[in-house]
Every structure is written in C-alpha cells, then in structure tokens.
Design a protein around this motif. Sequence first.
Motif, PDB file in Angstrom:
ATOM      1  N   ALA A  73       0.827  -1.217   0.000  1.00 55.46           N
ATOM      2  CA  ALA A  73       0.000   0.000   0.000  1.00 55.46           C
ATOM      3  C   ALA A  73       0.858   1.263   0.000  1.00 55.46           C
ATOM      4  CB  ALA A  73      -0.940  -0.006   1.206  1.00 55.46           C
ATOM      5  N   CYS A  74       1.904   1.289   0.801  1.00 51.31           N
ATOM      6  CA  CYS A  74       2.759   2.485   0.862  1.00 51.31           C
ATOM      7  C   CYS A  74       3.561   2.656  -0.423  1.00 51.31           C
ATOM      8  CB  CYS A  74       3.668   2.425   2.080  1.00 51.31           C
ATOM      9  SG  CYS A  74       2.747   2.641   3.630  1.00 51.31           S
ATOM     10  N   ASP A  75       3.903   1.551  -1.066  1.00 51.47           N
ATOM     11  CA  ASP A  75       4.587   1.645  -2.358  1.00 51.47           C
ATOM     12  C   ASP A  75       3.651   2.240  -3.411  1.00 51.47           C
ATOM     13  OD1 ASP A  75       7.075   1.001  -3.861  1.00 51.47           O
ATOM     14  OD2 ASP A  75       5.673  -0.235  -5.023  1.00 51.47           O
ATOM     15  N   VAL A  76       2.431   1.723  -3.481  1.00 50.51           N
ATOM     16  CA  VAL A  76       1.443   2.235  -4.444  1.00 50.51           C
ATOM     17  C   VAL A  76       1.130   3.707  -4.164  1.00 50.51           C
ATOM     18  CG1 VAL A  76      -0.973   2.031  -5.184  1.00 50.51           C
ATOM     19  CG2 VAL A  76       0.424  -0.028  -4.928  1.00 50.51           C
ATOM     20  N   ALA A  77       0.887   4.030  -2.895  1.00 54.11           N
ATOM     21  CA  ALA A  77       0.539   5.405  -2.535  1.00 54.11           C
ATOM     22  C   ALA A  77       1.707   6.357  -2.772  1.00 54.11           C
ATOM     23  CB  ALA A  77       0.097   5.469  -1.073  1.00 54.11           C
ATOM     24  N   GLY A  78       2.909   5.931  -2.460  1.00 55.36           N
ATOM     25  CA  GLY A  78       4.085   6.778  -2.696  1.00 55.36           C
ATOM     26  C   GLY A  78       4.268   7.084  -4.168  1.00 55.36           C
ATOM     27  N   ARG A  79       4.049   6.069  -5.013  1.00 56.83           N
ATOM     28  CA  ARG A  79       4.156   6.313  -6.457  1.00 56.83           C
ATOM     29  C   ARG A  79       3.044   7.243  -6.930  1.00 56.83           C
ATOM     30  NH1 ARG A  79       3.406   1.514  -8.988  1.00 56.83           N
ATOM     31  NH2 ARG A  79       3.484   0.198  -7.167  1.00 56.83           N
ATOM     32  N   ALA A  80       1.838   7.095  -6.393  1.00 61.42           N
ATOM     33  CA  ALA A  80       0.720   7.973  -6.780  1.00 61.42           C
ATOM     34  C   ALA A  80       0.992   9.418  -6.369  1.00 61.42           C
ATOM     35  CB  ALA A  80      -0.582   7.480  -6.149  1.00 61.42           C
ATOM     36  N   LEU A  81       1.663   9.594  -5.224  1.00 59.86           N
ATOM     37  CA  LEU A  81       1.983  10.940  -4.750  1.00 59.86           C
ATOM     38  C   LEU A  81       3.224  11.511  -5.413  1.00 59.86           C
ATOM     39  CD1 LEU A  81       1.407  10.534  -0.907  1.00 59.86           C
ATOM     40  CD2 LEU A  81      -0.058  11.739  -2.537  1.00 59.86           C
ATOM     41  N   GLY A  82       4.060  10.622  -5.948  1.00 65.81           N
ATOM     42  CA  GLY A  82       5.320  11.061  -6.517  1.00 65.81           C
ATOM     43  C   GLY A  82       6.366  11.370  -5.450  1.00 65.81           C
ATOM     44  N   VAL A  83       6.137  10.855  -4.224  1.00 63.02           N
ATOM     45  CA  VAL A  83       7.036  11.061  -3.098  1.00 63.02           C
ATOM     46  C   VAL A  83       7.198   9.719  -2.390  1.00 63.02           C
ATOM     47  CG1 VAL A  83       7.420  12.304  -0.935  1.00 63.02           C
ATOM     48  CG2 VAL A  83       6.213  13.432  -2.802  1.00 63.02           C
ATOM     49  N   ASP A  84       8.439   9.300  -2.209  1.00 64.56           N
ATOM     50  CA  ASP A  84       8.706   7.972  -1.649  1.00 64.56           C
ATOM     51  C   ASP A  84       8.088   7.750  -0.271  1.00 64.56           C
ATOM     52  OD1 ASP A  84       9.842   5.703  -2.683  1.00 64.56           O
ATOM     53  OD2 ASP A  84      11.723   5.952  -1.594  1.00 64.56           O
ATOM     54  N   ASP A  85       8.288   8.675   0.653  1.00 63.03           N
ATOM     55  CA  ASP A  85       7.825   8.509   2.033  1.00 63.03           C
ATOM     56  C   ASP A  85       7.214   9.818   2.509  1.00 63.03           C
ATOM     57  OD1 ASP A  85       7.327   7.725   4.616  1.00 63.03           O
ATOM     58  OD2 ASP A  85       9.406   7.325   5.146  1.00 63.03           O
ATOM     59  N   HIS A  86       6.068  10.163   1.936  1.00 67.66           N
ATOM     60  CA  HIS A  86       5.385  11.391   2.327  1.00 67.66           C
ATOM     61  C   HIS A  86       4.874  11.248   3.749  1.00 67.66           C
ATOM     62  CE1 HIS A  86       2.471  14.680   2.351  1.00 67.66           C
ATOM     63  NE2 HIS A  86       3.195  15.191   1.371  1.00 67.66           N
ATOM     64  N   ARG A  87       4.847  12.341   4.490  1.00 62.48           N
ATOM     65  CA  ARG A  87       4.435  12.290   5.886  1.00 62.48           C
ATOM     66  C   ARG A  87       2.981  11.858   6.069  1.00 62.48           C
ATOM     67  NH1 ARG A  87       4.301  18.676   7.474  1.00 62.48           N
ATOM     68  NH2 ARG A  87       3.010  19.325   5.741  1.00 62.48           N
ATOM     69  N   SER A  88       2.167  11.929   5.031  1.00 61.85           N
ATOM     70  CA  SER A  88       0.773  11.498   5.136  1.00 61.85           C
ATOM     71  C   SER A  88       0.639   9.971   5.121  1.00 61.85           C
ATOM     72  CB  SER A  88      -0.063  12.105   4.007  1.00 61.85           C
ATOM     73  OG  SER A  88       0.361  11.612   2.754  1.00 61.85           O
ATOM     74  N   LEU A  89       1.696   9.256   4.745  1.00 66.51           N
ATOM     75  CA  LEU A  89       1.669   7.792   4.738  1.00 66.51           C
ATOM     76  C   LEU A  89       1.985   7.315   6.148  1.00 66.51           C
ATOM     77  CD1 LEU A  89       3.559   7.108   1.395  1.00 66.51           C
ATOM     78  CD2 LEU A  89       1.123   7.558   1.764  1.00 66.51           C
ATOM     79  N   VAL A  90       0.953   6.889   6.874  1.00 63.38           N
ATOM     80  CA  VAL A  90       1.118   6.559   8.289  1.00 63.38           C
ATOM     81  C   VAL A  90       0.759   5.111   8.633  1.00 63.38           C
ATOM     82  CG1 VAL A  90       0.839   8.959   9.066  1.00 63.38           C
ATOM     83  CG2 VAL A  90      -1.168   7.453   8.912  1.00 63.38           C
ATOM     84  N   TRP A  91       0.538   4.253   7.644  1.00 65.59           N
ATOM     85  CA  TRP A  91       0.255   2.857   7.966  1.00 65.59           C
ATOM     86  C   TRP A  91       1.432   2.243   8.725  1.00 65.59           C
ATOM     87  CZ3 TRP A  91      -3.757   0.174   8.905  1.00 65.59           C
ATOM     88  CH2 TRP A  91      -3.650  -1.202   9.043  1.00 65.59           C
ATOM     89  N   ASP A  92       2.626   2.720   8.452  1.00 69.75           N
ATOM     90  CA  ASP A  92       3.808   2.234   9.181  1.00 69.75           C
ATOM     91  C   ASP A  92       3.691   2.539  10.673  1.00 69.75           C
ATOM     92  OD1 ASP A  92       4.019   4.938   8.296  1.00 69.75           O
ATOM     93  OD2 ASP A  92       6.195   4.914   8.496  1.00 69.75           O
ATOM     94  N   GLU A  93       3.063   3.654  11.032  1.00 70.41           N
ATOM     95  CA  GLU A  93       2.831   3.958  12.441  1.00 70.41           C
ATOM     96  C   GLU A  93       1.857   2.967  13.067  1.00 70.41           C
ATOM     97  OE1 GLU A  93       5.204   7.338  11.715  1.00 70.41           O
ATOM     98  OE2 GLU A  93       3.549   6.653  10.482  1.00 70.41           O
ATOM     99  N   PHE A  94       0.856   2.537  12.315  1.00 72.11           N
ATOM    100  CA  PHE A  94      -0.083   1.535  12.834  1.00 72.11           C
ATOM    101  C   PHE A  94       0.670   0.263  13.209  1.00 72.11           C
ATOM    102  CE2 PHE A  94      -3.231   4.349  11.327  1.00 72.11           C
ATOM    103  CZ  PHE A  94      -4.490   3.897  11.658  1.00 72.11           C
TER     104      PHE A  94
END
Length: 165
Positions: A73-94
């Motif tokens: 999910a974070c790989d797909v979302a990062g590619r959609a955002l054009g940013v590898d690890d945008h601060r809005s990607l928080v599933w890793d915090e879960f």
Amino acid sequence: MNERKTLTETQRSALLSTPAGWLACGFGSGLAPIAQGTFGSLAAILPWLWLRHHSLPFNLSVIVLGFVVGVWACDVAGRALGVDDHRSLVWDEFVGQWIALLPALLAPWWAVVLGFALFRLFDVWKPWPIRWLDRHLKGGMGVMIDDVIAGLFAAVVLWVALRLV
C-alpha cells in the motif's frame, strides 16, 4: 528522506481514490494538518483495543499481515503521490505502534500510554539502525521497516519497564 510539504488537492485525490491510498494514509489519520505520525499512532490504538482481547499468535499474525499489505500500500501510494515517504503515509505507524504495544496486551492502562510515548520517541529520534534504514531503503519497504524497528525498540523498553514494576 521524508517529504515535508503538504498534499496538493491532486495528490490528496490520488491518495484517497484507491484502497492502497486509504490504507497507507491510515484511513485518513495521515491527512491531519500537523503531526501526522502522532495522529497515525493515536489512530492505531483504536484497532489495538480490539486486538488486545486476542492471543499473542493472533496479534503477531495481524502485525505480519499488516506489514506485508503495508509495504504494498505504501509503495502504491508513494508512487501515486510522486514522493517515496510522504508524511501522510502513516500505515507504518499503525504496525509499529501495534508492535510497541505487544507487552501491554495484559498490562494496566498506563502501559498503553507508555508504549505510545516510547514508540513516538524511537520513531522521531531514529537511533541506529532506524535512521540508516530510513535513509537507505526506498519504496514501501523503506516506509515500513524503520517503524517496525522503532516498534521493536519500544516493545523491549516497555517489557523491561513492566517487569521492573
């Protein structure tokens, strides 16, 4: 390195238009205007309140599944955002928060507060090897792995604290 800019409307739409984006942004908790990681970690406590009523093997299975799905999910979302690890990607915090709270499964309420604080400390401080992983791994794995290690560090410290009390 984490991108610190806010999401554009196009990026927000791209993120929220897919199941991967919804998951990666922690069901919207990563869209908070500030402290996205803290909001994601707080949001992770809600499903954990359900998880705490299940066995350790069940919790570990959920964590492993959450990690595997989170890498995707974070790989797909990062590619959609054009940013590898945008601060809005928080599933890793879960996932990291759930790991940190493993010692609190049968502990008093204050252990949850301490586990939350310890996870945030290690996630922000990023001692070795967390900082190295954060800087050198990219894609979904890079987003997820540093928080897994931060969760492990927090879990060990919480476990020791609970044994000393």
